[in-house]
Scaffold this active site. Sequence first.
Site, PDB file in Angstrom:
ATOM      1  N   ILE A   1      -0.668   9.020   8.614  1.00  0.00           N
ATOM      2  CA  ILE A   1      -1.286   8.062   9.532  1.00  0.00           C
ATOM      3  C   ILE A   1      -0.818   6.650   9.212  1.00  0.00           C
ATOM      4  CG2 ILE A   1      -3.309   9.513   9.855  1.00  0.00           C
ATOM      5  CD1 ILE A   1      -4.834   7.667   7.946  1.00  0.00           C
TER       6      ILE A   1
ATOM      7  N   HIS B   1       0.142   7.830   3.965  1.00  0.00           N
ATOM      8  CA  HIS B   1       0.903   7.186   5.035  1.00  0.00           C
ATOM      9  C   HIS B   1       2.393   7.536   5.011  1.00  0.00           C
ATOM     10  CE1 HIS B   1      -2.761   4.914   5.508  1.00  0.00           C
ATOM     11  NE2 HIS B   1      -2.674   4.491   4.279  1.00  0.00           N
TER      12      HIS B   1
ATOM     13  N   GLY C   1      -4.532   1.324   8.122  1.00  0.00           N
ATOM     14  CA  GLY C   1      -5.506   0.575   8.906  1.00  0.00           C
ATOM     15  C   GLY C   1      -5.182  -0.905   8.931  1.00  0.00           C
TER      16      GLY C   1
ATOM     17  N   ASP D   1       0.836  -1.197   0.000  1.00  0.00           N
ATOM     18  CA  ASP D   1       0.000   0.000   0.000  1.00  0.00           C
ATOM     19  C   ASP D   1       0.875   1.253   0.000  1.00  0.00           C
ATOM     20  OD1 ASP D   1      -1.821   2.023   0.344  1.00  0.00           O
ATOM     21  OD2 ASP D   1      -2.917   1.061   1.971  1.00  0.00           O
TER      22      ASP D   1
END
Length: 347
Positions: A271, A256, A274, A251
Amino acid sequence: MGEGGAKRRMRGIAPRKDFRCGANPSPKRVCRTVLVALSHKGRGHINERRCSLRMPGGNQKMSARYEELKGLKNIGQKYAYTDREVMLYACGIGLGADPMDENELAFVNEGTFTPRPLKVVPTFASVAAWGSGPGEMNLNRVMVVDGERDITFHQPLPVAAHITADSSVLEVYDKGKDKGVVISHQTVLKNEKGEKLATLVASRFARGDGGFGGPNLTQPDPHKIPARAPDKTIDIVTRPDQALVYRLCGDRNPLHSDPEFAKKAGFPRPILHGMCTYGITCRGVLQTYADYDASAFRQHVARFSSPVYPGETVTMDLWKDGNTISFEAKVKSRGVTVIKNGKTVLG
C-alpha cells in the site's frame, strides 16, 4: 540520505516488551509490571515498576503506564537535509510527472538555464526530521496505525538546513481494553537560530494497547466539511512505483514495498504510505487554490481513513471559505474515502 556530510539519526531508547500480570480490582491491590529493555547488542536490564490501578468510583489514580507515555519528551534532536531530500520528497508525492510542467518543475529541478530558486513543498516538514519523536512508546507495532496529521507552518522551509526537533507527548486517550489507545504527540522543528519552522502534531492509534487506565478524556472534534457540493474536484494519478520512491524519504516499512509482507499484513499488495497520501492532498491544494505558492500555507490537517494502492487515482473534493480550504479524498474505483476532515489554511 543527505549530501555534504549531512547526517540523519533517530534518538530514543531501545525497544522493550511489556509483560503484565493479572490484577484483582481491589483498592489496596497493585500489579507489578515488568519492563524488559533489550539493547541492539542483546544486552538488557530489567526495570520493575509499581502500577496503580484505576479504582471504581471517586478519585482515580493515574496508572504508571499513562504517566510513562504522557511524560515522554525528546529535546534537541539534530538533523540536516539538502536540496536532494527536498526534490526527492516532491517526486515521492508525484510532482514532476509531466517533465514540461514548469509549475511542478519548480519543486523538482534546480538545474535551470535561467536561474530561479527551488521551491519546497510545505509538507516536506513531515520528513525533514524523519525518525524524530518523543521516545520509545513500547506499543504493539503490528496494531499501530496513523490517525491524523496537523502541521502548522511558521515560515517557509529553506532548501537546505541544519535543524533541531523538540518532541513531546501532548495527551493519551485510553479508549479501554480491546478498543485501543490514541496518543497525540508533537514535534517542533527549529532552524539554527532557534526560530520555529513548523509544528507537527500526530495522532497514533494503537489498537492493541488500550485498557491500562488514564483520565476520562474526549478527543477534540475533527474539522467539519461543508454540507454543500464541492467547489472543485480534481483527480491525481499515482504511479505504480510511487511507494518505492516515497519510502526513500525515510519510511522503509516493508508494508509499502514487499508483496509477501503486505499479504501477511492482510493486504493483496503493498500500500501507499499514508503520509504520501497526505502530501498528495497538499499538492492538490497547491495546484488549485494556492497557485503553487508554498509560502502561502499556514496549516495542513488530514485524517487517514483507508489506504491507497500505488497506481490508483486519488479524487479530491475541495471547498473554499475565505482562507480555509476544506477537502476530502477518495478512490472512486474502490468506492472508499482515504482522507477525511481535511483542512488547509492559507495566508
